[in-house]
Design a protein around this motif. Sequence first.
Motif, PDB file in Angstrom:
ATOM      1  N   GLY A   1       2.403 -26.952 -42.410  1.00  0.00           N
ATOM      2  CA  GLY A   1       1.987 -26.933 -41.013  1.00  0.00           C
ATOM      3  C   GLY A   1       1.487 -28.263 -40.489  1.00  0.00           C
ATOM      4  N   VAL A   2       1.224 -29.216 -41.376  1.00  0.00           N
ATOM      5  CA  VAL A   2       0.702 -30.514 -40.913  1.00  0.00           C
ATOM      6  C   VAL A   2       1.700 -31.653 -41.119  1.00  0.00           C
ATOM      7  CG1 VAL A   2      -1.683 -29.810 -41.318  1.00  0.00           C
ATOM      8  CG2 VAL A   2      -0.450 -31.054 -43.104  1.00  0.00           C
ATOM      9  N   LEU A   3       2.807 -31.380 -41.795  1.00  0.00           N
ATOM     10  CA  LEU A   3       3.827 -32.409 -42.007  1.00  0.00           C
ATOM     11  C   LEU A   3       4.941 -32.283 -40.963  1.00  0.00           C
ATOM     12  CD1 LEU A   3       4.562 -32.679 -45.841  1.00  0.00           C
ATOM     13  CD2 LEU A   3       3.734 -34.485 -44.351  1.00  0.00           C
ATOM     14  N   PRO A   4       5.290 -33.354 -40.302  1.00  0.00           N
ATOM     15  CA  PRO A   4       6.427 -33.308 -39.369  1.00  0.00           C
ATOM     16  C   PRO A   4       7.735 -33.061 -40.125  1.00  0.00           C
ATOM     17  CG  PRO A   4       5.071 -35.262 -39.015  1.00  0.00           C
ATOM     18  CD  PRO A   4       4.629 -34.657 -40.309  1.00  0.00           C
ATOM     19  N   SER A   5       8.750 -32.686 -39.403  1.00  0.00           N
ATOM     20  CA  SER A   5      10.072 -32.488 -39.999  1.00  0.00           C
ATOM     21  C   SER A   5      10.563 -33.782 -40.645  1.00  0.00           C
ATOM     22  CB  SER A   5      11.054 -32.038 -38.917  1.00  0.00           C
ATOM     23  OG  SER A   5      12.356 -31.912 -39.440  1.00  0.00           O
ATOM     24  N   LYS A   6      11.215 -33.659 -41.784  1.00  0.00           N
ATOM     25  CA  LYS A   6      11.790 -34.770 -42.555  1.00  0.00           C
ATOM     26  C   LYS A   6      10.720 -35.650 -43.221  1.00  0.00           C
ATOM     27  CE  LYS A   6      16.010 -34.976 -39.768  1.00  0.00           C
ATOM     28  NZ  LYS A   6      16.901 -35.835 -38.955  1.00  0.00           N
ATOM     29  N   SER A   7       9.492 -35.145 -43.293  1.00  0.00           N
ATOM     30  CA  SER A   7       8.433 -35.858 -43.999  1.00  0.00           C
ATOM     31  C   SER A   7       8.332 -35.333 -45.420  1.00  0.00           C
ATOM     32  CB  SER A   7       7.093 -35.692 -43.272  1.00  0.00           C
ATOM     33  OG  SER A   7       7.161 -36.280 -41.986  1.00  0.00           O
ATOM     34  N   TYR A   8       7.681 -36.137 -46.294  1.00  0.00           N
ATOM     35  CA  TYR A   8       7.698 -35.851 -47.726  1.00  0.00           C
ATOM     36  C   TYR A   8       6.336 -35.439 -48.277  1.00  0.00           C
ATOM     37  CZ  TYR A   8      12.387 -37.841 -48.082  1.00  0.00           C
ATOM     38  OH  TYR A   8      13.733 -38.072 -47.948  1.00  0.00           O
ATOM     39  N   LEU A   9       6.418 -34.555 -49.250  1.00  0.00           N
ATOM     40  CA  LEU A   9       5.261 -34.145 -50.036  1.00  0.00           C
ATOM     41  C   LEU A   9       5.617 -34.318 -51.502  1.00  0.00           C
ATOM     42  CD1 LEU A   9       3.129 -30.914 -49.665  1.00  0.00           C
ATOM     43  CD2 LEU A   9       3.957 -31.638 -51.882  1.00  0.00           C
ATOM     44  N   VAL A  10       4.785 -35.029 -52.255  1.00  0.00           N
ATOM     45  CA  VAL A  10       5.000 -35.225 -53.687  1.00  0.00           C
ATOM     46  C   VAL A  10       3.870 -34.533 -54.417  1.00  0.00           C
ATOM     47  CG1 VAL A  10       5.238 -36.905 -55.550  1.00  0.00           C
ATOM     48  CG2 VAL A  10       6.169 -37.414 -53.290  1.00  0.00           C
ATOM     49  N   VAL A  11       4.218 -33.635 -55.327  1.00  0.00           N
ATOM     50  CA  VAL A  11       3.210 -32.843 -56.023  1.00  0.00           C
ATOM     51  C   VAL A  11       3.625 -32.631 -57.468  1.00  0.00           C
ATOM     52  CG1 VAL A  11       4.284 -30.670 -55.274  1.00  0.00           C
ATOM     53  CG2 VAL A  11       1.869 -30.693 -55.940  1.00  0.00           C
ATOM     54  N   ALA A  12       2.647 -32.647 -58.361  1.00  0.00           N
ATOM     55  CA  ALA A  12       2.899 -32.347 -59.767  1.00  0.00           C
ATOM     56  C   ALA A  12       2.462 -30.921 -60.059  1.00  0.00           C
ATOM     57  CB  ALA A  12       2.147 -33.324 -60.656  1.00  0.00           C
ATOM     58  N   ALA A  13       3.093 -30.319 -61.077  1.00  0.00           N
ATOM     59  CA  ALA A  13       2.774 -28.942 -61.431  1.00  0.00           C
ATOM     60  C   ALA A  13       3.109 -28.702 -62.892  1.00  0.00           C
ATOM     61  CB  ALA A  13       3.550 -27.966 -60.546  1.00  0.00           C
ATOM     62  N   PRO A  14       2.462 -27.721 -63.501  1.00  0.00           N
ATOM     63  CA  PRO A  14       2.837 -27.347 -64.868  1.00  0.00           C
ATOM     64  C   PRO A  14       4.281 -26.863 -64.900  1.00  0.00           C
ATOM     65  CG  PRO A  14       0.763 -26.311 -64.208  1.00  0.00           C
ATOM     66  CD  PRO A  14       1.367 -26.894 -62.975  1.00  0.00           C
ATOM     67  N   SER A  15       4.950 -27.082 -66.003  1.00  0.00           N
ATOM     68  CA  SER A  15       6.376 -26.739 -66.086  1.00  0.00           C
ATOM     69  C   SER A  15       6.641 -25.244 -66.001  1.00  0.00           C
ATOM     70  CB  SER A  15       6.974 -27.300 -67.381  1.00  0.00           C
ATOM     71  OG  SER A  15       6.268 -26.812 -68.501  1.00  0.00           O
ATOM     72  N   ASP A  16       5.636 -24.420 -66.282  1.00  0.00           N
ATOM     73  CA  ASP A  16       5.855 -22.969 -66.258  1.00  0.00           C
ATOM     74  C   ASP A  16       5.550 -22.336 -64.901  1.00  0.00           C
ATOM     75  OD1 ASP A  16       3.144 -23.344 -66.338  1.00  0.00           O
ATOM     76  OD2 ASP A  16       2.751 -21.897 -67.926  1.00  0.00           O
ATOM     77  N   LEU A  17       5.239 -23.157 -63.902  1.00  0.00           N
ATOM     78  CA  LEU A  17       4.976 -22.641 -62.565  1.00  0.00           C
ATOM     79  C   LEU A  17       6.237 -22.767 -61.714  1.00  0.00           C
ATOM     80  CD1 LEU A  17       2.746 -21.525 -60.648  1.00  0.00           C
ATOM     81  CD2 LEU A  17       2.357 -23.894 -59.931  1.00  0.00           C
ATOM     82  N   ASP A  18       6.629 -21.679 -61.046  1.00  0.00           N
ATOM     83  CA  ASP A  18       7.871 -21.673 -60.259  1.00  0.00           C
ATOM     84  C   ASP A  18       7.628 -22.316 -58.888  1.00  0.00           C
ATOM     85  OD1 ASP A  18      10.340 -21.250 -59.186  1.00  0.00           O
ATOM     86  OD2 ASP A  18      10.365 -19.072 -59.482  1.00  0.00           O
ATOM     87  N   VAL A  19       7.500 -23.627 -58.892  1.00  0.00           N
ATOM     88  CA  VAL A  19       7.238 -24.361 -57.649  1.00  0.00           C
ATOM     89  C   VAL A  19       8.453 -24.302 -56.721  1.00  0.00           C
ATOM     90  CG1 VAL A  19       6.788 -26.651 -56.678  1.00  0.00           C
ATOM     91  CG2 VAL A  19       5.525 -25.876 -58.684  1.00  0.00           C
ATOM     92  N   GLU A  20       9.653 -24.245 -57.283  1.00  0.00           N
ATOM     93  CA  GLU A  20      10.853 -24.220 -56.442  1.00  0.00           C
ATOM     94  C   GLU A  20      10.842 -22.998 -55.519  1.00  0.00           C
ATOM     95  OE1 GLU A  20      14.540 -25.063 -58.329  1.00  0.00           O
ATOM     96  OE2 GLU A  20      13.624 -26.309 -59.880  1.00  0.00           O
ATOM     97  N   LYS A  21      10.463 -21.867 -56.056  1.00  0.00           N
ATOM     98  CA  LYS A  21      10.400 -20.649 -55.243  1.00  0.00           C
ATOM     99  C   LYS A  21       9.300 -20.752 -54.195  1.00  0.00           C
ATOM    100  CE  LYS A  21       9.668 -15.642 -55.565  1.00  0.00           C
ATOM    101  NZ  LYS A  21       9.421 -14.498 -56.503  1.00  0.00           N
ATOM    102  N   LEU A  22       8.117 -21.212 -54.619  1.00  0.00           N
ATOM    103  CA  LEU A  22       6.992 -21.324 -53.698  1.00  0.00           C
ATOM    104  C   LEU A  22       7.283 -22.332 -52.592  1.00  0.00           C
ATOM    105  CD1 LEU A  22       4.071 -21.361 -56.321  1.00  0.00           C
ATOM    106  CD2 LEU A  22       4.791 -19.449 -54.867  1.00  0.00           C
TER     107      LEU A  22
END
Length: 340
Positions: free
Chosen positions: A290-311
């Motif tokens: 809700g705070v990122l404009p269209s075509k803007s980027y977010l870089v985040v790390a996560a544990p390998s067993d968390l389904d970040v792609e779905k979220l």
Amino acid sequence: MEKLFFLLSGEHPELPAGEVKAILEAHGLEYRVVESRDQLLILEAPQEACEIVAQRAALCFNCGRVLFESRAEWESILESARGAPWNLIEGKSFAVRVKRVKGSAPQIGSQDLQRLLGDLALRYADTKVSLEKPDVVVQAILTEDVLVAGMVLATVDKKQFLERRPRGRPFFHPGVLSPKASRVFVNLARACPGELLLDPFCGTGGFLIEAAMIGCTPIGVDIDERMVKGALRNMRFYELEGELLRGDARKLPFTKVDAIATDPPYGRSASTKRTPLPELYRDFLEETAGVLPSKSYLVVAAPSDLDVEKLAALAGFRIMEKYSVRVHKSLTRVLYVLVR
């Protein structure tokens, strides 16, 4: 457009090249990948790309204009080197440096190669050798089965990252990322000087420091007031400006930022208030969308067993890049580059 080489670090098989390309995209520079080899990236790009990458990159050694390429065989090297544009170093002193990537081309001796390229430069250009303080460095790179030689245009200052090591700051907390790793996150977020970069799990402020170092305006949020105060101390230690406040990454007090880079705490109770990890990531991703404009980027790390792609997909993000990174001795994380 020039043919440029980028001599990359060997710390990760994919991240260094990804960082270089992200930096160019952040500055709106067009490029075309010509070749990608072990610790070497060759692009067609404006010459100014070298200086920009050298000012920002953490995983690159140096970069410059390609003089010639050949197979890593003496006959091929000699033929290609004779046709190189040695006039580019006309009237300047030079030195030849050889980088052999992971034992590549053992049949090509480093000193023999230095001598050959030096002799050819002296033959075809009005120049002189200066091993101590050359005007120009000719970088020869042996990687896999090829040799690429180029004129160095810019060099990355690696010492700066050692000088900003976390234990040298007034506020330290175990498990924080190194300045180099933090810089990579910021660069992958495609943040430009003057833009707002948000870290909603700012911890001790490592990402904020690196963002400020490249001219961004950093904003840090953390649910732990001790971390917010500590991050502010660290920012002031380097005489950097930024905005820090205590808050919840799931309820951000902003309407717009330009880029986000963050390394959430993965369930440490002091930072997550015992919120289950999938719920924390789900709510955080929905809020940041809700705070990122269209075509803007977010870089985040996560544990390998968390389904970040779905979220991420549920929150309206697309995954542009994904890297598996060994951050600490016993911990492998996945670094996601998401775009709105």
